[in-house]
Design a protein around this motif. Structure first.
Motif, PDB file in Angstrom:
ATOM      1  N   VAL A 130      10.008  82.465  58.522  1.00  0.00           N
ATOM      2  CA  VAL A 130      10.653  80.863  58.419  1.00  0.00           C
ATOM      3  C   VAL A 130       9.907  79.966  59.429  1.00  0.00           C
ATOM      4  O   VAL A 130       9.923  80.608  60.636  1.00  0.00           O
ATOM      5  N   ARG A 131       9.240  78.913  59.299  1.00  0.00           N
ATOM      6  CA  ARG A 131       8.355  78.034  60.171  1.00  0.00           C
ATOM      7  C   ARG A 131       9.161  76.763  60.053  1.00  0.00           C
ATOM      8  O   ARG A 131       9.403  76.280  58.889  1.00  0.00           O
ATOM      9  N   GLY A 132       9.805  76.428  61.072  1.00  0.00           N
ATOM     10  CA  GLY A 132      10.800  75.152  60.984  1.00  0.00           C
ATOM     11  C   GLY A 132      10.006  74.103  62.234  1.00  0.00           C
ATOM     12  O   GLY A 132       9.356  74.504  62.992  1.00  0.00           O
ATOM     13  N   ALA A 133      10.088  72.909  61.687  1.00  0.00           N
ATOM     14  CA  ALA A 133       9.510  71.735  62.646  1.00  0.00           C
ATOM     15  C   ALA A 133      10.804  70.702  62.693  1.00  0.00           C
ATOM     16  O   ALA A 133      11.403  70.385  61.580  1.00  0.00           O
ATOM     17  N   VAL A 134      10.881  69.986  63.796  1.00  0.00           N
ATOM     18  CA  VAL A 134      11.634  68.917  63.903  1.00  0.00           C
ATOM     19  C   VAL A 134      11.008  67.827  63.569  1.00  0.00           C
ATOM     20  O   VAL A 134      10.095  67.344  64.465  1.00  0.00           O
ATOM     21  N   ILE A 184      19.355  64.465  63.166  1.00  0.00           N
ATOM     22  CA  ILE A 184      18.250  65.264  63.560  1.00  0.00           C
ATOM     23  C   ILE A 184      17.687  65.816  62.025  1.00  0.00           C
ATOM     24  O   ILE A 184      18.608  66.016  61.214  1.00  0.00           O
ATOM     25  N   GLU A 185      16.690  66.115  61.867  1.00  0.00           N
ATOM     26  CA  GLU A 185      16.165  66.232  60.350  1.00  0.00           C
ATOM     27  C   GLU A 185      15.094  67.369  60.668  1.00  0.00           C
ATOM     28  O   GLU A 185      14.127  67.282  61.699  1.00  0.00           O
ATOM     29  N   ILE A 186      15.035  68.400  59.773  1.00  0.00           N
ATOM     30  CA  ILE A 186      13.921  69.624  60.000  1.00  0.00           C
ATOM     31  C   ILE A 186      13.458  69.896  58.854  1.00  0.00           C
ATOM     32  O   ILE A 186      13.848  69.646  57.656  1.00  0.00           O
ATOM     33  N   ALA A 187      11.992  70.382  58.980  1.00  0.00           N
ATOM     34  CA  ALA A 187      11.218  70.729  57.797  1.00  0.00           C
ATOM     35  C   ALA A 187      11.043  72.371  57.988  1.00  0.00           C
ATOM     36  O   ALA A 187      10.749  72.745  58.898  1.00  0.00           O
ATOM     37  N   LEU A 188      11.096  72.765  56.721  1.00  0.00           N
ATOM     38  CA  LEU A 188      11.141  74.481  56.815  1.00  0.00           C
ATOM     39  C   LEU A 188       9.985  74.761  55.846  1.00  0.00           C
ATOM     40  O   LEU A 188       9.768  74.414  54.683  1.00  0.00           O
ATOM     41  N   ARG A 189       9.262  75.757  56.255  1.00  0.00           N
ATOM     42  CA  ARG A 189       8.458  76.516  55.120  1.00  0.00           C
ATOM     43  C   ARG A 189       8.771  77.901  55.294  1.00  0.00           C
ATOM     44  O   ARG A 189       8.711  78.611  56.360  1.00  0.00           O
ATOM     45  N   LEU A 190       8.881  78.619  54.249  1.00  0.00           N
ATOM     46  CA  LEU A 190       9.080  80.102  53.816  1.00  0.00           C
ATOM     47  C   LEU A 190       7.788  80.773  53.595  1.00  0.00           C
ATOM     48  O   LEU A 190       7.135  80.190  52.314  1.00  0.00           O
TER      49      LEU A 190
END
Length: 292
Positions: free
Chosen positions: A91-95, A131-137
């Motif tokens: 899992v790669r996440g970014a704020v 807060i909002e996060i974007a995720l890539r699996l």
């Protein structure tokens, strides 16, 4: 309580949080014990620029996501230097959105005894944080993106404070304090929503394990009761071949896999199982065992 912030400013603060629209940190308590095969997953450090809280936000969000996935109970979370390599997915996440004070009101008094000595202030305020996060699996065997998603979290608070800096600046607070602030609680709210999105993406990932040894005594695989393996489980044996990469970008496009047989689990230990060959050739260390 007196807190020394990273920029060496003193903050005297007393806080009462009142959450609004937050699912809270309760994740696995309401979920029946998961008895299916647990897939392995790793979490990369969140990306967070200084504009969205920097390293404190990145560390705090990463720690909360790891904790949430562990408490969820459907996955085996792999950490450490070998985590991504040992996991089926990463899992790669970014704020992407960070508003420590998206709205609110309050009463603030400057000067006074504290102000006379340190130039401080005292007051009562209410705040809403977003807060909002974007995720890539990402599939760790190919580097391909399995799914993308985003989640927003909100939290509100009512605070009494006396100090020299904004109580909820996020980046000015230590990692442990981060999760107790409105922006940290908003992050927790987003994490709770994100776990379900991650679980949805993980349905596209085939459960797998690795052969750690094979010989006359059996085929040893790196999965046991920690991943809900049970005696009688039948697994197909696949041998990795050529890795196909894009010559322009170096991106892994595919890994050729050859099916060489089948095994059945006979003995299960905590983190290890022993299987016997039921079809095909003898497995080798590094072969991949899958349920498909």
């Amino acid at each position: 309580m007196i807190v020394l912030t990273p920029n060496r400013r003193w903050v005297l603060t007393g806080t009462t949080l009142a959450m609004a629209g937050v699912a809270g940190p309760v994740l696995s308590q309401d979920r029946a014990r998961y008895d299916g095969l647990k897939k392995t997953i790793a979490v990369d450090l969140f990306r967070a620029t200084e504009a969205v809280g920097g390293s404190v936000t990145a560390d705090g969000m990463t720690a909360m996501l790891i904790q949430a996935l562990v408490e969820d109970g459907r996955f085996l979370v792999v950490e450490g230097d070998g985590g991504p390599m040992a996991a089926s997915a990463l899992v790669r996440g970014a704020v992407t959105k960070y508003e420590a004070a998206a709205g609110g009101s309050g009463l603030s008094i400057s000067g006074g005894p504290l102000g006379g000595l340190l130039g401080g202030r005292a007051g009562t305020r209410s705040q809403t944080a977003v807060i909002e996060i974007a995720l890539r699996l990402v599939d760790t065997s190919t580097g391909q993106v399995i799914s993308t998603s985003s989640a927003e979290g909100r939290a509100s608070s009512r605070t009494t404070e006396a100090g020299l800096v904004e109580s909820y600046g996020g980046a000015r607070l230590g990692g442990e304090i981060f999760r107790t602030t409105p922006i940290g609680q908003a992050g927790q709210d987003a994490i709770v929503r994100a776990v379900e999105q991650i679980a949805s993406g993980m349905r596209r990932v085939t459960w797998s394990a690795i052969v750690v040894d094979a010989g006359p005594s059996g085929v040893y695989l790196n999965a046991g009761t920690d991943r809900n393996v049970v005696p009688g489980l039948t697994l197909n044996v696949w041998r990795p071949g050529r890795t196909l990469t894009d010559p322009g970008t170096g991106e892994v496009l595919d890994v050729e896999m050859s099916r060489i047989g089948q095994v059945q689990v006979a003995t299960v230990r905590d983190r290890l199982s022993i299987a016997t060959v039921t079809e095909g050739g003898e497995p080798m260390r590094g072969d991949v065992l899958k349920t498909d």
